[in-house]
Motif scaffolding. Structure first.
Motif, PDB file in Angstrom:
ATOM      1  N   PHE A  52       0.837  -1.189   0.000  1.00 16.73           N
ATOM      2  CA  PHE A  52       0.000   0.000   0.000  1.00 16.73           C
ATOM      3  C   PHE A  52       0.880   1.250   0.000  1.00 16.73           C
ATOM      4  N   ILE A  53       0.452   2.246  -0.775  1.00 12.66           N
ATOM      5  CA  ILE A  53       1.217   3.489  -0.923  1.00 12.66           C
ATOM      6  C   ILE A  53       0.265   4.662  -0.723  1.00 12.66           C
ATOM      7  N   ARG A  54       0.547   5.474   0.318  1.00 10.78           N
ATOM      8  CA  ARG A  54      -0.268   6.653   0.591  1.00 10.78           C
ATOM      9  C   ARG A  54       0.515   7.919   0.237  1.00 10.78           C
ATOM     10  N   LEU A  93       6.052   9.545   0.780  1.00 13.96           N
ATOM     11  CA  LEU A  93       5.119   8.440   0.632  1.00 13.96           C
ATOM     12  C   LEU A  93       5.138   7.599   1.907  1.00 13.96           C
ATOM     13  N   GLU A  94       3.978   7.101   2.285  1.00 12.28           N
ATOM     14  CA  GLU A  94       3.905   6.112   3.354  1.00 12.28           C
ATOM     15  C   GLU A  94       3.592   4.764   2.723  1.00 12.28           C
ATOM     16  N   ILE A  95       4.403   3.741   3.003  1.00 15.63           N
ATOM     17  CA  ILE A  95       4.159   2.428   2.398  1.00 15.63           C
ATOM     18  C   ILE A  95       4.118   1.358   3.489  1.00 15.63           C
ATOM     19  N   TRP A  96       3.257   0.373   3.284  1.00 17.64           N
ATOM     20  CA  TRP A  96       3.105  -0.712   4.250  1.00 17.64           C
ATOM     21  C   TRP A  96       2.422  -1.893   3.563  1.00 17.64           C
ATOM     22  N   THR A  97       2.285  -3.004   4.294  1.00 14.99           N
ATOM     23  CA  THR A  97       1.567  -4.166   3.785  1.00 14.99           C
ATOM     24  C   THR A  97       0.562  -4.629   4.830  1.00 14.99           C
ATOM     25  N   ASP A  98      -0.415  -5.411   4.437  1.00 11.71           N
ATOM     26  CA  ASP A  98      -1.394  -5.948   5.386  1.00 11.71           C
ATOM     27  C   ASP A  98      -1.108  -7.404   5.737  1.00 11.71           C
ATOM     28  N   ASN A  99       0.057  -7.919   5.293  1.00 10.51           N
ATOM     29  CA  ASN A  99       0.412  -9.314   5.558  1.00 10.51           C
ATOM     30  C   ASN A  99       1.745  -9.368   6.305  1.00 10.51           C
ATOM     31  N   VAL A 148      14.079   6.482   2.366  1.00 11.12           N
ATOM     32  CA  VAL A 148      13.140   7.541   2.009  1.00 11.12           C
ATOM     33  C   VAL A 148      12.237   7.061   0.877  1.00 11.12           C
ATOM     34  N   GLN A 149      10.933   7.132   1.102  1.00  8.12           N
ATOM     35  CA  GLN A 149       9.942   6.823   0.079  1.00  8.12           C
ATOM     36  C   GLN A 149       9.317   8.146  -0.343  1.00  8.12           C
ATOM     37  N   SER A 150       9.410   8.490  -1.618  1.00  5.34           N
ATOM     38  CA  SER A 150       8.963   9.819  -2.032  1.00  5.34           C
ATOM     39  C   SER A 150       8.294   9.788  -3.398  1.00  5.34           C
ATOM     40  N   TYR A 151       7.652  10.915  -3.744  1.00 10.11           N
ATOM     41  CA  TYR A 151       7.029  11.043  -5.059  1.00 10.11           C
ATOM     42  C   TYR A 151       7.134  12.482  -5.528  1.00 10.11           C
ATOM     43  N   SER A 152       7.011  12.655  -6.828  1.00 10.05           N
ATOM     44  CA  SER A 152       6.957  13.989  -7.421  1.00 10.05           C
ATOM     45  C   SER A 152       5.845  14.020  -8.453  1.00 10.05           C
ATOM     46  N   MET A 153       5.217  15.183  -8.593  1.00  9.48           N
ATOM     47  CA  MET A 153       4.157  15.376  -9.585  1.00  9.48           C
ATOM     48  C   MET A 153       4.364  16.716 -10.275  1.00  9.48           C
ATOM     49  N   SER A 154       4.130  16.727 -11.569  1.00 14.23           N
ATOM     50  CA  SER A 154       4.195  17.979 -12.326  1.00 14.23           C
ATOM     51  C   SER A 154       3.223  17.874 -13.490  1.00 14.23           C
ATOM     52  N   GLU A 155       2.882  19.017 -14.074  1.00 15.26           N
ATOM     53  CA  GLU A 155       1.985  19.004 -15.224  1.00 15.26           C
ATOM     54  C   GLU A 155       2.377  20.087 -16.213  1.00 15.26           C
ATOM     55  N   SER A 156       2.021  19.858 -17.475  1.00 16.66           N
ATOM     56  CA  SER A 156       2.303  20.829 -18.533  1.00 16.66           C
ATOM     57  C   SER A 156       1.333  20.590 -19.675  1.00 16.66           C
ATOM     58  N   MET A 157       1.169  21.586 -20.528  1.00 13.74           N
ATOM     59  CA  MET A 157       0.328  21.464 -21.712  1.00 13.74           C
ATOM     60  C   MET A 157       1.189  21.029 -22.886  1.00 13.74           C
ATOM     61  N   ASP A 158       0.649  20.179 -23.729  1.00 16.32           N
ATOM     62  CA  ASP A 158       1.376  19.726 -24.905  1.00 16.32           C
ATOM     63  C   ASP A 158       1.634  20.903 -25.841  1.00 16.32           C
ATOM     64  N   PRO A 159       2.886  21.075 -26.315  1.00 13.78           N
ATOM     65  CA  PRO A 159       3.187  22.232 -27.164  1.00 13.78           C
ATOM     66  C   PRO A 159       2.501  22.204 -28.523  1.00 13.78           C
ATOM     67  N   LEU A 160       2.131  21.000 -29.004  1.00 14.34           N
ATOM     68  CA  LEU A 160       1.475  20.885 -30.309  1.00 14.34           C
ATOM     69  C   LEU A 160      -0.036  20.718 -30.170  1.00 14.34           C
ATOM     70  N   LYS A 161      -0.458  19.829 -29.292  1.00 13.60           N
ATOM     71  CA  LYS A 161      -1.878  19.638 -29.031  1.00 13.60           C
ATOM     72  C   LYS A 161      -2.217  20.465 -27.789  1.00 13.60           C
ATOM     73  N   VAL A 162      -2.575  21.708 -28.011  1.00 16.19           N
ATOM     74  CA  VAL A 162      -2.698  22.656 -26.905  1.00 16.19           C
ATOM     75  C   VAL A 162      -3.848  22.327 -25.949  1.00 16.19           C
ATOM     76  N   TYR A 163      -4.749  21.456 -26.349  1.00 15.09           N
ATOM     77  CA  TYR A 163      -5.853  21.041 -25.504  1.00 15.09           C
ATOM     78  C   TYR A 163      -5.472  19.885 -24.588  1.00 15.09           C
ATOM     79  N   LEU A 220      10.770   4.135  -4.539  1.00 17.88           N
ATOM     80  CA  LEU A 220      10.462   3.134  -3.521  1.00 17.88           C
ATOM     81  C   LEU A 220      11.705   2.318  -3.172  1.00 17.88           C
ATOM     82  N   HIS A 221      11.746   1.841  -1.914  1.00 14.88           N
ATOM     83  CA  HIS A 221      12.840   0.975  -1.480  1.00 14.88           C
ATOM     84  C   HIS A 221      12.334   0.147  -0.299  1.00 14.88           C
ATOM     85  N   TYR A 222      12.306  -1.172  -0.442  1.00 17.42           N
ATOM     86  CA  TYR A 222      11.797  -2.034   0.619  1.00 17.42           C
ATOM     87  C   TYR A 222      12.317  -3.459   0.436  1.00 17.42           C
ATOM     88  N   THR A 223      12.151  -4.278   1.454  1.00 18.24           N
ATOM     89  CA  THR A 223      12.474  -5.706   1.370  1.00 18.24           C
ATOM     90  C   THR A 223      11.238  -6.502   1.783  1.00 18.24           C
TER      91      THR A 223
END
Length: 338
Positions: free
Chosen positions: A234-236, A249-255, A271-286, A296-299
């Motif tokens: 699970f990843i929150r 990010l918070e990560i865990w398992t139920d087992n 360290v569990q982390s995430y990044s988000m970014s957004e942009s408009m397509d230069p050709l398809k402007v819509y 992620l890093h876990y055993t």
């Protein structure tokens, strides 16, 4: 004699013109009711529905009236469940491996009418389905709503006899802002202590848990593993800032039996982390593009691959996804280019 010849030709032409009609104005085929539900290679129709706990999400399934002319009468199209076809589909796809079967969606998660109206002058209508989804719907199962167009002489229409026109096997895939198929080319799974020969996969599917949580399967497992339910990670997504570009990010398992761990040999937390970014397509402007990257890093211990033995694995790397959104389309489930 010449006049008689002309008279004869005129008579033949008149007969020919009298016999002709505008055949393109007549129905050239049969008018039959069909679903518009394109199937994938598993024989089901992928159906994306926004996860909105406690709320109702409407999904409109198109119904078409085939033929070369427009439907000229009001029709009431009758729709019902089709568990028999779902059972046949499971046998064809998975044989006796029931753990992999598609499961029929319980009535508590949807509401639908028994009919849809198609008015005269129209050849398309929609069958409205209301989904009410919450955290109790376990996405490690493959949920399907099996539908069919019902036929009776009193209904005043014919149902298309072809399997994938008369029936719609709706494979339900709820989504949130983070779910979808991630590229896993930079995501490695090793036998613990041996990084010389990593196990790799091309992609990882992330499934919905709630608005801010998804789950993936540990290591290289996916939804077609018989033991997949024991290996859900699970990843929150949180708002806690790690650095200028990433959040925690918070990560865990139920087992607990798979000994899931996010610390190194010295007890230091990875360290569990995430990044988000957004942009408009230069050709398809819509077209808006949203980029998401998970680090992620876990055993964990594999407890089912070899009966009676536990195999230690270490997983590290990044999962990345690009979600494309057509801003010209108002319906969210349709505007995302899956």
């Amino acid at each position: 004699m010449k006049n008689i010849h002309y008279l004869f030709l005129g008579l033949v032409a008149a007969i020919g013109l009298t016999a002709c009609n505008n055949e393109w104005e007549d129905e050239q085929y049969l008018q039959q009711a069909s679903f518009k539900a394109n199937v994938n290679d598993q024989g089901v129709t992928t159906t994306y529905v926004r996860f909105r706990p406690g709320g109702v999400v409407k999904y409109d399934l198109p119904i078409l009236m085939s033929g070369s002319t427009v439907n000229k009468q009001n029709r009431i199209i009758h729709v019902g469940l089709d568990p028999d076809t779902l059972a046949i589909l499971n046998k064809e796809q998975y044989g006796h491996r029931e753990e992999l079967y598609f499961r029929q969606l319980s009535e508590q998660y949807y509401n639908m009418p028994e009919t849809a109206e198609m008015r005269a002058g129209e050849s398309v209508t929609v069958f409205p389905i209301e989904f009410t989804l919450d955290e109790t719907l376990d996405q490690s199962d493959k949920w399907v709503l099996p539908l069919q167009i019902l036929e009776d002489p009193s209904y005043g229409y014919q149902a298309n006899p072809r399997k994938y026109y008369r029936r719609a096997m709706l494979r339900l895939l709820p989504f949130n802002d983070y779910s979808g198929t991630y590229d896993a080319s930079q995501y490695k799974c090793y036998l613990e202590g041996d990084k010389a020969k990593p196990l790799t996969v091309t992609s990882q599917r992330a499934f919905v848990v709630d608005d801010h949580t998804i789950f993936v399967y540990a290591g290289t497992r996916d939804i077609d593993f018989l033991d997949r339910k024991q290996y859900k990670i699970f990843i929150r997504f949180t708002d806690e800032i790690v650095d200028l570009q990433t959040k925690k990010l918070e990560i865990w398992t139920d087992n607990p039996n798979i000994s899931f761990n996010t610390k190194d040999a010295d007890g230091k937390e990875w360290v569990q982390s995430y990044s988000m970014s957004e942009s408009m397509d230069p050709l398809k402007v819509y077209l808006k593009k949203i980029f998401i990257s998970l680090n992620l890093h876990y055993t964990f211990k594999d407890i089912t691959q070899i009966p009676g033995q536990k195999i230690n694995y270490e997983v590290e790397g990044s999962l990345s996804m690009e979600r494309k959104i057509n801003t010209l389309i108002p319906d969210e489930d349709q505007q995302i280019e899956w």
